[in-house]
Scaffold this active site. Structure first.
Site, PDB file in Angstrom:
ATOM      1  N   GLU A  80       0.905  -1.355   0.064  1.00  0.00           N
ATOM      2  CA  GLU A  80       0.053   0.036  -0.046  1.00  0.00           C
ATOM      3  C   GLU A  80       0.760   1.238  -0.103  1.00  0.00           C
ATOM      4  O   GLU A  80       0.438   2.235  -0.531  1.00  0.00           O
ATOM      5  CB  GLU A  80      -1.010  -0.143   1.293  1.00  0.00           C
ATOM      6  CG  GLU A  80      -2.036  -0.948   0.961  1.00  0.00           C
ATOM      7  CD  GLU A  80      -1.989  -2.409   1.751  1.00  0.00           C
ATOM      8  OE1 GLU A  80      -0.763  -2.655   1.776  1.00  0.00           O
ATOM      9  OE2 GLU A  80      -2.949  -3.220   1.292  1.00  0.00           O
TER      10      GLU A  80
ATOM     11  N   HIS B 197     -10.159  -5.641  11.090  1.00  0.00           N
ATOM     12  CA  HIS B 197     -10.948  -5.344   9.835  1.00  0.00           C
ATOM     13  C   HIS B 197     -12.425  -4.777   9.901  1.00  0.00           C
ATOM     14  O   HIS B 197     -13.103  -4.906   9.135  1.00  0.00           O
ATOM     15  CB  HIS B 197     -11.048  -6.784   9.175  1.00  0.00           C
ATOM     16  CG  HIS B 197      -9.436  -7.307   8.790  1.00  0.00           C
ATOM     17  ND1 HIS B 197      -8.812  -7.942   9.504  1.00  0.00           N
ATOM     18  CD2 HIS B 197      -9.074  -7.400   7.518  1.00  0.00           C
ATOM     19  CE1 HIS B 197      -7.694  -8.396   9.176  1.00  0.00           C
ATOM     20  NE2 HIS B 197      -7.791  -7.946   7.789  1.00  0.00           N
TER      21      HIS B 197
END
Lengths: 348, 358
Positions: A79, A148
């Site tokens: 990322e 998450h």
């Protein structure tokens, strides 16, 4: 050697479809991506699994077949590198749309988002722009557990130099994503996992862009203003119906749509009419979006308020796996309804 | 700028040599003056000097074509000057003035010049690597024959962004040369106390990328290596790591005396026997350039720096009503108009390029 702002769109193909269609939020995002990629060769998509895999949540399904692997670019799990690569490409006139699989994973690229993308415009005295979009879903509710299931919307919305939008329905999603892609600043476009399957009507022949920084009144009312964004807005609309059916209250729902810029003007006008406000968010409320709203509402509407501004958000714990615990922690309709009734009746 | 030395012939003609020599002297003189002005409190913030590293700076920048891109970390004064940023606008930026190259918003670490394709000095260690990788991606998408030179200090090679960027550049065949300036110390930590592989160019092989090391104080060697690697990047889309071994005479920044972690003898060894400017000066004399001509160049560079200080002093402080200049693109004013209601933060007084006044 012209600066990036002066580069012209590179036309691609015309869109073949039209008319009012019912589609999911997911399809509306995909439509906006397709339309913008057809309009402008500079627009490209990159991220993990966006191509061959059709996207982790299938948002980009079919786009690689249509546009090729150069414009729908699968990345390694890096990322920091590919968010930064988006910044670099944007600085010389490309229009990258970077997909981050979920907002949770944007944390490993925080440095690139907050300390690079957001800084370029001001730090370099306006000499360079970063016309980049980062799309990513947040949200909880699928037992994805602590790492998450988070919503950090407020962190990014509190960063000068970024724009943050988070629409709640398919039509706005399409219009605002198109606006974000054409915006010359870095825009974080926050989606939501449960909202992907929500349906709505989209006029595909209406090519007008969404207005970044403009909230919408999705439901008019006179007794209470519910203020939310993204999936929390979907819940608030349902709660508003319940409050009317079961308790006879007339409830207004303001969909923020954009967190930075934040349209306090529209919120304040609504609260000035209803005299009561409940702010709802999917994230932790401490130091969050609702905290910001409450502070601004009390300042803008001090004389008009008949009750304290209330807030509902995620329980302030790392989200547990157990289904009942997860449900209990989330800002569900029961909790919103209870807070609304307290706001409506507590001060009577 | 852009007069690259042919790969097969590392020597440069005298006139070009003199121009490079002048660029090295200008960098040294500029930074010597910057330290003086810092101590006189005319320059604030951080101020990272590169005295001793001039051959690396000038040698790599001269290997760039005019439309190649340059990105650096925060030790960027020399790179900016070598790329053609005027000493006036660089010094004005250090002074925080309106006529600085970032209009007083960036300071010492954030010099830039978009017209010269210098996309910034960046302040976070290794943060510029993903961005340089993205510039190279932009070049590929635009199907142009250009390369990116991305400077970093050797301390940056232990960051994740280094590994992620090298992997992406190699995987996607992006035209970028990562210039690892190995000046032996990341702040005060010697390279062999920080890096398990102190020969940092070897790290490139983990990403199937070419890496090599060059004597960063030898201008000819730097020009040759940088030209060759940038050509490969530009023409073959082969990224590379170029490690230039050099030394900084001053501390990490002006606030660091630079003696806690190294000896005066070590500094004297480099500055006395391996100084890149002295080395180049003796080469010029050997080549038959008159001492008077060299001194005239040195005087001229000193004059330029002196004029730059005068220019910076005369440039106005940025006006407070331009506090938010450049933060958002022109046209953003309407988007922010709704934030005025209930604002305790004075958004209504922030002005973007076209003004967001109330």
């Amino acid at each position: 050697m012209t600066p990036p702002a002066a580069t012209a769109p590179r036309p691609a193909r015309e869109s073949p479809e039209g008319g009012v269609q019912t589609m999911t939020y997911r399809e509306a995002i995909r439509l906006a991506l397709r339309e913008e990629m057809q309009l402008d060769e500079r627009v490209f998509v990159m991220g993990e699994e966006v191509g061959l895999f059709d996207g982790s949540y299938k948002v980009t399904a079919g786009l690689m077949d249509e546009f090729g692997s150069e414009r729908v670019r699968d990345t390694p799990i890096s990322e920091e590198a590919f968010v930064g690569a988006g910044i670099g490409a944007a600085m010389i006139g490309e229009r990258p749309v970077v997909e981050i699989m979920t907002l949770n994973f944007l944390l490993v690229a925080m440095d690139q988002v907050v300390n690079h993308a957001a800084k370029v415009g001001a730090m370099f005295g306006g000499e360079v722009r970063v016309p980049m979009v980062i799309r990513t879903p947040n949200g909880a509710g699928n037992q994805l557990t602590a790492q998450h299931s988070q919503s950090f919307d407020g962190w990014f919305a509190g960063t000068p130099g970024l724009k943050v939008v988070a629409p709640s329905n398919p039509a706005d999603a399409r219009a605002l994503l198109k606006a974000a892609i054409r915006d010359d600043d870095p825009v974080l476009f926050i989606e939501n996992l449960p909202i992907y399957k929500e349906k709505g009507e989209v006029d595909t022949e209406d090519d007008s862009l969404g207005e970044i920084g403009r909230a919408a009144i999705l439901r008019e009312g006179t007794d209470l203003t519910l203020c939310a964004h993204s999936f929390a807005t979907v819940r608030c609309l349902e709660v508003a119906d319940l409050l009317e059916q079961r308790h006879g209250y007339s409830v207004e729902v303001v969909d923020l749509r954009s967190l930075r810029p934040l349209d306090v003007e529209t919120v304040a006008a609504s609260v000035a009419k209803t005299n009561r406000a409940l702010c709802v968010e999917e994230g932790w409320p401490s130091y969050g979006v609702t905290a910001e709203l409450a502070a601004r509402i009390q300042r803008a509407c001090f004389d008009e308020l008949d009750a304290p501004v209330e807030r509902v958000g995620m329980a302030e714990v790392p989200l547990p796996y157990s289904k009942p615990l997860e449900l209990g922690a989330m800002p569900g309709k029961d909790r919103i309804c209870a807070a609304a009734l307290a706001t409506l009746e507590g001060a009577r | 700028m852009g007069e690259s030395v042919a790969t097969e012939d590392p020597s440069v003609e005298t006139e070009h040599r003199l121009a490079l020599y002048r660029a090295m002297v200008l960098s040294r003189e500029f930074e010597t003056e910057a330290e003086r002005q810092y101590k006189a409190a005319k320059i604030g913030g951080y101020c990272h000097l590169s005295s001793g590293q001039e051959a690396t700076t000038v040698g790599t920048v001269t290997a760039l074509e005019e439309d190649d891109y340059l990105v650096t970390g925060y030790r960027c004064h020399g790179f900016a000057l070598a790329r053609g940023v005027s000493a006036d606008s660089a010094m004005a930026e250090l002074f925080g003035r309106q006529d600085g190259c970032a209009h007083g918003r960036g300071g010492s670490m954030h010099l830039l010049d978009v017209e010269r394709h210098f996309y910034g000095g960046w302040g976070i260690v290794a943060g510029q690597l993903p961005i340089a990788t993205g510039l190279a991606l932009g070049i590929v998408r635009q199907d142009r024959s250009q390369a990116v030179l991305c400077e970093l200090g050797e301390g940056a090679v232990n960051m994740g962004a280094w590994h992620e960027s090298l992997n992406l550049a190699s995987l996607w065949k992006l035209p970028v040369v990562f210039l690892a300036v190995n000046n032996e110390y990341g702040m005060g930590t010697a390279v062999d106390r920080a890096s398990a592989e102190p020969e940092v160019f070897r790290r490139a092989s983990a990403h199937r990328m070419h890496g090599e090391r060059v004597d960063g104080n030898d201008l000819d060697a730097v020009v040759e290596a940088a030209t060759r690697l940038l050509t490969l990047a530009r023409e073959e889309r082969e990224p590379a790591v170029l490690e230039a071994v050099t030394y900084r005479y001053r501390g990490h920044s002006v606030a660091d005396a630079g003696l806690a972690y190294r000896t005066k003898d070590e500094i004297a060894e480099w500055s006395g026997n391996r100084d890149p400017i002295e080395l180049e000066r003796s080469r010029l004399l050997e080549a038959g350039v008159a001492a008077g001509e060299i001194e005239a160049i040195e005087d001229d560079a000193r004059e330029e720096v002196k004029r730059a200080v005068e220019f910076a002093e005369a440039s106005p402080e940025p006006a407070l009503d331009g506090l938010a200049r450049g933060m958002h693109a022109p046209g953003s004013e309407a988007q922010f108009a709704g934030m005025r209601a209930g604002s305790p933060f004075g958004e209504e007084t922030l002005t973007f390029d076209a003004g967001l006044g109330s």
